[in-house]
Design a protein around this motif. Structure first.
Motif, short mmCIF file in Angstrom:
data_model
loop_
_atom_site.label_atom_id
_atom_site.label_comp_id
_atom_site.label_asym_id
_atom_site.label_seq_id
_atom_site.Cartn_x
_atom_site.Cartn_y
_atom_site.Cartn_z
N ARG A 111 -44.93 26.24 0.04
CA ARG A 111 -43.85 25.36 -0.42
C ARG A 111 -44.41 24.32 -1.38
NH1 ARG A 111 -40.34 24.13 4.99
NH2 ARG A 111 -39.17 22.84 3.53
N GLY A 112 -43.58 23.97 -2.36
CA GLY A 112 -44.02 23.08 -3.43
C GLY A 112 -44.51 21.75 -2.89
N ARG A 113 -45.58 21.25 -3.49
CA ARG A 113 -46.18 19.99 -3.03
C ARG A 113 -45.77 18.81 -3.92
NH1 ARG A 113 -47.11 23.40 0.73
NH2 ARG A 113 -49.14 23.46 1.75
N GLY A 114 -44.82 19.05 -4.83
CA GLY A 114 -44.42 17.97 -5.75
C GLY A 114 -43.40 17.03 -5.14
N GLY A 115 -42.76 17.46 -4.07
CA GLY A 115 -41.79 16.56 -3.45
C GLY A 115 -40.67 17.28 -2.73
N ASP A 138 -47.69 14.70 -13.32
CA ASP A 138 -47.18 13.37 -13.64
C ASP A 138 -47.43 12.40 -12.49
OD1 ASP A 138 -45.74 11.78 -15.62
OD2 ASP A 138 -44.27 11.51 -14.01
N GLU A 139 -47.83 12.90 -11.37
CA GLU A 139 -48.09 12.11 -10.16
C GLU A 139 -47.69 10.64 -10.26
OE1 GLU A 139 -50.88 12.74 -6.65
OE2 GLU A 139 -52.17 11.97 -8.24
N SER A 140 -46.45 10.38 -9.95
CA SER A 140 -45.92 9.01 -10.12
C SER A 140 -45.16 8.48 -8.92
CB SER A 140 -44.96 8.95 -11.30
OG SER A 140 -45.54 9.46 -12.46
N GLU A 141 -44.89 9.32 -7.94
CA GLU A 141 -44.12 8.83 -6.80
C GLU A 141 -44.98 7.83 -6.04
OE1 GLU A 141 -41.02 9.45 -5.86
OE2 GLU A 141 -41.04 8.58 -3.86
N PRO A 142 -44.52 6.58 -5.93
CA PRO A 142 -45.35 5.57 -5.28
C PRO A 142 -45.86 6.04 -3.92
CG PRO A 142 -43.50 4.51 -6.34
CD PRO A 142 -43.28 6.00 -6.47
N ALA A 202 -43.54 6.85 -17.79
CA ALA A 202 -42.17 6.95 -17.28
C ALA A 202 -42.15 7.87 -16.06
CB ALA A 202 -41.23 7.48 -18.36
N TYR A 203 -41.84 7.29 -14.92
CA TYR A 203 -41.79 8.03 -13.66
C TYR A 203 -40.86 9.24 -13.73
CZ TYR A 203 -39.97 8.75 -8.84
OH TYR A 203 -39.53 9.27 -7.65
N ILE A 204 -39.77 9.09 -14.47
CA ILE A 204 -38.78 10.16 -14.47
C ILE A 204 -39.33 11.44 -15.10
CG2 ILE A 204 -37.65 9.51 -16.66
CD1 ILE A 204 -35.99 10.77 -13.38
N CYS A 205 -40.46 11.35 -15.81
CA CYS A 205 -41.09 12.56 -16.34
C CYS A 205 -41.61 13.46 -15.24
CB CYS A 205 -42.22 12.21 -17.28
SG CYS A 205 -41.65 11.38 -18.75
N GLU A 264 -39.66 14.39 -12.77
CA GLU A 264 -38.51 15.28 -12.52
C GLU A 264 -38.59 16.40 -13.54
OE1 GLU A 264 -34.59 17.02 -12.28
OE2 GLU A 264 -35.60 16.31 -14.06
N GLU A 265 -38.48 17.64 -13.07
CA GLU A 265 -38.89 18.75 -13.93
C GLU A 265 -38.09 18.87 -15.23
OE1 GLU A 265 -38.81 21.97 -11.23
OE2 GLU A 265 -36.64 22.01 -11.03
N THR A 266 -36.81 18.57 -15.21
CA THR A 266 -36.07 18.72 -16.47
C THR A 266 -36.27 17.50 -17.38
OG1 THR A 266 -34.02 17.87 -15.51
CG2 THR A 266 -34.34 20.25 -15.47
C1 LIG Z 1 -37.36 11.47 -9.55
C2 LIG Z 1 -38.31 12.58 -9.33
C3 LIG Z 1 -39.66 12.40 -9.57
C4 LIG Z 1 -40.55 13.43 -9.38
N1 LIG Z 1 -41.87 13.22 -9.63
C5 LIG Z 1 -42.74 14.25 -9.46
C6 LIG Z 1 -44.11 14.07 -9.73
O1 LIG Z 1 -44.56 12.98 -10.12
N2 LIG Z 1 -44.95 15.11 -9.57
C7 LIG Z 1 -44.50 16.33 -9.16
O2 LIG Z 1 -45.28 17.26 -9.05
N3 LIG Z 1 -43.19 16.53 -8.89
C8 LIG Z 1 -42.30 15.52 -9.03
N4 LIG Z 1 -40.98 15.73 -8.79
C9 LIG Z 1 -40.55 17.06 -8.37
C10 LIG Z 1 -40.30 17.96 -9.56
O3 LIG Z 1 -38.99 17.77 -10.03
C11 LIG Z 1 -40.41 19.40 -9.22
O4 LIG Z 1 -39.62 19.67 -8.13
C12 LIG Z 1 -41.80 19.82 -8.91
O5 LIG Z 1 -42.64 19.55 -9.99
C13 LIG Z 1 -41.82 21.27 -8.61
O6 LIG Z 1 -43.10 21.67 -8.28
P1 LIG Z 1 -43.43 22.22 -6.83
O7 LIG Z 1 -42.37 23.22 -6.49
O8 LIG Z 1 -44.75 22.85 -7.04
O9 LIG Z 1 -43.44 21.08 -5.92
C14 LIG Z 1 -40.09 14.69 -8.95
C15 LIG Z 1 -38.74 14.85 -8.70
C16 LIG Z 1 -37.85 13.82 -8.88
C17 LIG Z 1 -36.41 14.04 -8.62
#
Ligand SMILES: Cc1cc2nc3c(=O)[nH]c(=O)nc-3n(C[C@H](O)[C@H](O)[C@H](O)COP(=O)(O)O)c2cc1C
Ligand code: SF4
Ligand code: SF4
Ligand code: FES
Ligand code: FES
Lengths: 161, 564, 453
Positions: free
Chosen positions: C56-60, C87-91, C172-175, C177-179
């Motif tokens: 499972r994805g580790r991005g969030g 982008d590793e930005s989630e506090p 920018a933290y919003i970067c 978010e994948e889109t």
């Molecule tokens: C507001 C917001 C911020 C996010 N920030 C990150 C981030 O910094 N790094 C990251 O890998 N995914 C972040 N994500 C999740 C990505 O949108 C995306 O789900 C993820 O990169 C998918 O990779 P994974 O399936 O390997 O987890 C964020 C999502 C949201 C909604």
């Protein structure tokens, strides 16, 4: 725009990384800022001409991303993490310590022109809070004492110049 | 006429009403078809969909099927197929219909979502409605009444943004009122192709800006005012002049070129205050050039002609000229006249045994709503049989005939002969009967001058570049001392010995229908608001000058003159 | 029960004395062997292994990686792109940083395996702007790998070619978010796109099918390619396979990063044993388990319900300390595992002030496109900072909750949830503290009190 030849060749190289020129907007802005220190007023037009865009497309980008600066800053950029994990361990005090050391306020160039102190958001090093970036270098566990020490170092280097 | 291909239809259910709509329709448009209003700000039918305002949230569901067998799952309570409602609201603008789609637009979830969005939009809004000239046309004000909470819970400081910025010569911006819907930005980029607007800064501090050093000054800038859902963008010219609810609206046509953009003329007590676009998806969509919006200034122009004698006296004088020089009369008609006027012009030429010619006007097309042919009605003259070939820009033949003494009298209708290449000496050599609204070299040289009407003071039809015949209606009464062109022409035809023709449009169209085969089935009253396309095949060989514009592609590449 | 041992597969070499980030060191440690074997396999086989692994994805979001790869439109005829989300930005999250700085070739090798599996010819690593060294290290690593023919044209003589470029963000933290990331990579403001229709798997970068995966997620793929999906799935617990890296920050004795088989360690074990418990003389008060947007947990609250163990439903009655640290258990108690960022707060922290700090973050980072998030995040920030720095009112708690409730589920991207969940959960768990805040403010703070906003 008066850019160094190395910058110009890097710019031409980085454009080739992408199938559409517009993608090179952020890389170009980084390169210009590294060269000039900030983004001078003609940046939008210069980048737009280079990437076949309209200047507003570039200005929209410059103003969206906080790392891009449209004004000059001090010789060193002190960026203190403001976010929760750092704040929990005294980030605000660290920031105040830097402000005091350089007689300055957030976002302003210090009177000696040496530094600009800014708050930034989480630097992804929360385990070593509070953290501070000075230019490109990350400094960990920067409590007030360490802030003083780093400030002294900057001042010493300034003296040598 | 060729019937358009039948689109694939999809049946959907909106608030309990079933309706079949074309595939690809979004929920806002589908709901419109059953008279259900889905409030929205950022969505505009002619712009890309961005889904940013979140006002159009609706509740959506799909009929339940067994995942394994795909058999419908029935709801025992209703005996109908069960609907699986999505637990979160969806945007109507970004949701396209699919078979069986169910939509609720009035459920508590939707009501709550709208209330929330309305509150958010209002917290940083200046709420200066009493002094805002969008009042009456403001979607925010309108929807606040419909969906708002009615009181404010916001006690914090509002964001401060620039007020009264001049974006260009015609458009003023108040950033505090802007709800960041990005319609104006998308219009500038996608339609006007003049990418000068954008947002700077981020989050709630995002601010609409025109790139410093550039101006929003393209000939379509006022469309941004039309589509701004709030009072952020206003017309500098119209600001605070007149509250819109006092104004009467009249359907008209933009006569700048052969595009024939559909317009609305806003007037009160005989004075026109503004012209705005009227939607026609086949012609101008919802757009209109800025230059079309100032044409009304011709009505009260300083050079308007006014008669000092009665029309009877003027007609008698013209009749005397006709009689004095039989066989030496020329008629210069106009491709700016209406179809009806051109029909009368043809009768006049026939009665006078004169040849009729028109003057062509060619400019640069702007690829959008101004075509290379700057006459609105060349095709009307073809259809009515006034001309057989396309007119030239200069009246060279006529000049030669005058020089040769073969022409002694010229009837000029709405055309300045000097502008069409006749010299002062040539004008002096002939007796001129002039019909027109404004003074010019020809009216100055004329023996008889009939002051006539501007397009805003009369009704009639024009045939645009698509051979679409379209109606324009009288917005304001005739100026003092001016007479309807049709009345003048009917009397001149009679004076020239022609048949009696009715100047009243209803009666006149019976005559036109009888005489012009292409218009045989038409009446003025029945002509649809968006016009009617006539058969263009008889004219396929003519070298029309138009290039491509919105909703128009020339059958053959435009001749060099168009792009020169 | 004592805490299990750390099981470092991704962080195997992190902080290892003598381990350097050049290709020589990586090769000495068996580097690129997995890629060499992978390019000799059928790409579909690797995808199958990833599906089998349950990764499972580790991005969030914890979205199954194999499913994501299965959604990619492979029939469009358009190129498929892979973007590494660095982008590793989630506090509270700090794991990708160490992979990129200390073991960049692990990421490069993993990326190339994933590209090969998905027939990707061009990959981008989108690294946050605040990691300039990270970007340089990655560029150097890619250059080394290119020289060794692991990246670039005709990789290892197979005829398969693939490029990787590093692309830097700019704060920018919003970067993340994948889109939003995709828009940013296209050179625009990072405004997330509406979905439908712009699902990255179909209409992603340059309107082409695109895979976006987190740095750590991709590193797991290398392990899976090496050991097989079934073997990987044996680590951790069903549904939460493999290892998880926990990034612990805030008020504990030993903050840091710890890698454990997923679901095998509880919150209590992690904080008390692994991280050494609270600071001297303090008590744990609250913890945010998965990055600052995850809903907060209050020490002392209890969670009851039924959960599936194997095929059976069993009762559970947990305190915060008892919760297993996996996606599903954390989801069950109303919060989430998210990005693995565990932020700990002790009894010195006032919750109004902590929330004010978080709200300042989210209002600063909202892209500003959609109304509820743009206006709601700033409104919540204005309320909480007024409470701290100006006048606090009794009704503010109810107002905050009501504002927060108007945001989630109504926005373009999940930032709407991210910015409202903190307020919702802080009010739900610490409502009294918010109501008492006007009173609390009347007592002077100790001189050494830490400001949070
Ligand atoms: C507001 C917001 C911020 C996010 N920030 C990150 C981030 O910094 N790094 C990251 O890998 N995914 C972040 N994500 C999740 C990505 O949108 C995306 O789900 C993820 O990169 C998918 O990779 P994974 O399936 O390997 O987890 C964020 C999502 C949201 C909604
Ligand atoms: S000025 Fe009007 S049209 Fe433009 S973004 Fe603002 S509200 Fe929308
Ligand atoms: S939810 Fe927030 S961050 Fe996401 S698109 Fe909307 S305004 Fe931007
Ligand atoms: S909170 Fe400061 S680095 Fe994360
Ligand atoms: S109309 Fe704005 S989101 Fe749909």
């Amino acid at each position: 725009m008066n850019l160094k030849p190395e910058t110009l060749s890097k710019i031409d190289e980085v454009i080739t990384h992408y199938p559409t020129k517009r993608s090179a907007t952020l890389p170009l802005l980084h390169l210009i800022q590294e060269d000039v220190g900030h983004l001078p007023p003609d940046t939008s037009e210069w980048v737009a001409a280079k990437l076949e865009l309209q200047p507003i497309n570039v200005l929209e980008v410059i103003t969206f991303y906080p790392m891009f600066r449209q004004k000059p800053i001090g010789r060193r950029h002190i960026k203190v993490c403001r976010t929760l994990s750092c704040a929990l361990l005294g980030g605000y005090k660290t920031c105040a310590a830097f402000e005091k050391e350089f007689h300055t306020h957030l976002g302003e160039v210090s009177p000696d022109g040496e530094v600009t102190v800014d708050f930034v958001e989480c630097l992804a090093s929360c385990g070593t809070a509070p953290v501070v970036m000075i230019d490109d270098e990350l400094h960990e566990k920067v409590d007030c004492a360490k802030a003083k020490q780093l400030s002294d170092q900057i001042k010493a280097e300034a003296k040598k110049r | 006429m060729i019937a358009p291909a039948k689109p694939d239809l999809v049946t959907v259910n909106i608030d309990g009403q079933e309706i079949a709509v074309p595939k690809g329709t979004n929920v806002i448009e589908a709901a419109r078809l059953v008279n259900v209003d889905v409030p929205h700000y950022c969505y505009h039918p002619k712009l890309s969909v961005v889904g940013n305002c979140r006002m159009c949230l609706i509740e959506m569901g799909m009929p339940a099927v067994d995942p394994a067998t795909k058999a419908p799952i029935m709801d025992p309570a209703t005996g109908k197929q069960k609907i699986n409602w999505i637990p979160r609201p969806q945007i109507g603008c970004g949701t396209n219909v699919s078979p069986g789609l169910h939509v609720k637009t009035t459920s508590p979830m939707v009501k709550d979502a709208r209330e929330g969005v309305m509150e958010f939009l209002l917290i940083n809004h200046p709420l200066d409605c009493p002094i805002c000239d969008q009042a009456g046309e403001c979607k925010l004000q309108e929807q606040a009444t419909g969906y708002g909470r009615g009181y404010s819970r916001f006690v914090e400081q509002k964001n401060v943004k620039p007020k009264r910025t001049q974006l260009g010569p015609r458009v003023t911006l108040d950033d505090e009122r802007c709800i960041l819907c990005s319609r104006c930005i998308r219009f500038s980029k996608e339609i006007a192709q003049d990418d000068v607007l954008g947002f700077v800064d981020r989050g709630s501090y995002s601010t609409l800006t025109c790139y410093p050093g550039k101006k929003l000054e393209n000939n379509y800038s006022l469309n941004t005012v039309d589509i701004c859902p709030v009072g952020a963008l206003t017309s500098t010219d119209f600001r605070f002049k007149m509250r819109v609810w006092f104004l009467k609206q009249t359907n008209a046509i933009d006569t700048e070129s052969s595009v024939g953009a559909n317009t609305l003329v806003w007037s009160r007590e005989g004075t026109i205050y503004r012209i705005t676009p009227r939607r026609n998806d086949e012609v101008n969509d919802t757009w209109l050039a800025d230059s079309a919006r100032v044409l009304y200034k011709a009505v009260k122009a300083a050079d308007r002609l006014a008669a000092t004698e009665t029309i009877e006296v003027l007609v008698a004088r013209a009749a005397a000229l006709f009689k004095s020089t039989p066989g030496a009369i020329a008629v210069v008609g106009s491709a700016r006249s209406t179809v009806e006027e051109q029909f009368f012009t043809r009768h006049l030429a026939t009665a006078l045994k004169a040849s009729a010619q028109l003057v062509s006007r060619v400019g640069q097309g702007d690829k959008l709503l101004i075509s290379a042919d700057r006459n609105p009605n060349v095709r009307g003259a073809l259809v009515t049989g006034l001309i057989k070939t396309l007119p030239a820009q200069q009246l060279t033949d006529l000049a030669a005939q005058i020089d040769a003494g073969k022409i002694k009298v010229v009837v000029a209708i709405n055309e300045d002969l000097a502008a069409a290449g006749l010299t002062a000496a040539q004008l002096a050599k002939v007796s001129i009967v002039y019909l027109g609204a404004h003074a010019n070299a020809t009216s100055a040289a004329a023996k008889v001058v009939f002051p006539t009407l501007t397009v805003f003071e009369k009704s009639g039809t024009y045939v645009n570049q698509q051979f679409r015949i379209q109606k324009t209606l009288k917005a304001v009464p005739a100026a003092a001392g001016a007479t309807d062109d049709l009345v003048v022409l009917a009397q001149l035809v009679a004076a020239a010995g022609g048949a009696a023709l009715p100047a009243e449009l209803g009666l006149l169209w019976k005559v036109i229908a009888a005489e012009v085969p292409a218009l045989a089935t038409m009446t003025f009253a029945n002509l649809p608001e968006t016009g009617l396309v006539l058969d263009a095949t008889p004219y396929a060989a003519l070298p029309f000058v138009e290039g491509e514009t919105l909703h128009y592609k020339p059958a053959q590449p435009a001749v060099a003159a168009a792009t020169a | 029960m004592p805490a299990p041992e750390q099981h470092r597969i991704i962080f195997k070499h992190i902080d290892e004395p003598g381990y350097t980030n050049d290709i020589g060191c990586y090769l000495r440690n068996g580097g690129y062997e997995v890629l060499k074997k992978a390019v000799a396999r059928k790409p579909e086989d690797i995808i199958d292994e990833v599906k089998k692994s349950g990764l499972r994805g580790r991005g969030g979001a914890g979205f199954p990686c194999g499913v994501k790869w299965g959604l990619v439109d492979r029939k469009s005829g358009k190129p498929i792109y892979l973007i590494v989300n660095a982008d590793e930005s989630e506090p509270g999250t700090f794991k990708d940083r160490y992979i990129m700085h200390q073991d960049p070739h692990q990421l490069i090798e993993s990326t190339m395996i994933s590209c090969f599996a998905n027939n990707v010819k061009q990959a981008y690593i989108y690294i946050r702007g605040e990691m300039p060294h990270g970007a340089r290290i990655l560029e150097k690593a890619i250059a080394e790998a290119r020289v060794a023919n692991f990246v670039g044209p005709n990789i290892l003589g197979t005829g398969y070619s693939c490029e990787i470029f590093v692309h830097r963000g700019a704060g920018a933290y919003i970067c993340g978010e994948e889109t939003g990331l995709i828009e940013s990579l296209e050179g625009k403001r990072a405004n997330p796109r509406i979905k439908p229709p712009y699902f990255p798997a179909v209409l992603g970068l340059y309107q082409c099918p695109t895979i976006v995966n987190n740095v750590e997620t991709l590193c797991h793929v290398k392990y899976i390619a090496e050991h097989g999906g079934a073997e990987y799935a044996k680590i951790g617990t069903p549904g939460n396979t493999g290892t998880r890296i926990f990034c612990v920050s805030g008020h504990v004795q030993r903050p840091g990063y710890y890698e454990f088989p997923a679901g095998t360690i509880t919150m209590g074990q992690l904080l008390n044993e692994v991280c050494g418990g609270p600071l001297p003389g303090r008590k744990f008060k609250a913890v945010i388990p998965g990055g600052s947007s995850a809903k907060i947990l209050r020490f002392g609250e209890r969670f009851k319900g039924k959960r599936k163990v194997g095929t059976e439903l069993v009762d559970y009655d947990w305190g915060v300390e008892d919760v297993p640290m996996d996606f599903d258990s954390l989801g069950m108690i109303g919060t989430m595992g998210g990005s693995g960022g565990v932020i700990v707060m002790d009894d010195t922290v006032n919750m109004v002030e902590a929330l004010a700090n978080i709200n300042a973050f989210y209002s600063h980072e909202s892209c500003g496109q959609c109304t509820p998030c743009r206006e709601g995040s700033l409104w919540m920030k204005k309320i909480t900072s007024r409470m701290v720095h100006g006048q606090a009112r009794n009704e503010d708690a109810a107002l905050l909750k009501s504002v927060a409730d108007q945001i989630p589920g109504r926005t373009i991207c999940a930032f709407g949830e991210a910015c409202s969940w903190p307020t919702q959960s802080f009010i739900a768990k610490f409502g009294d503290e918010f109501k008492q805040y006007p009173e609390t403010k009347k007592t002077a703070k100790p001189a050494d009190a830490v400001a949070l906003v």
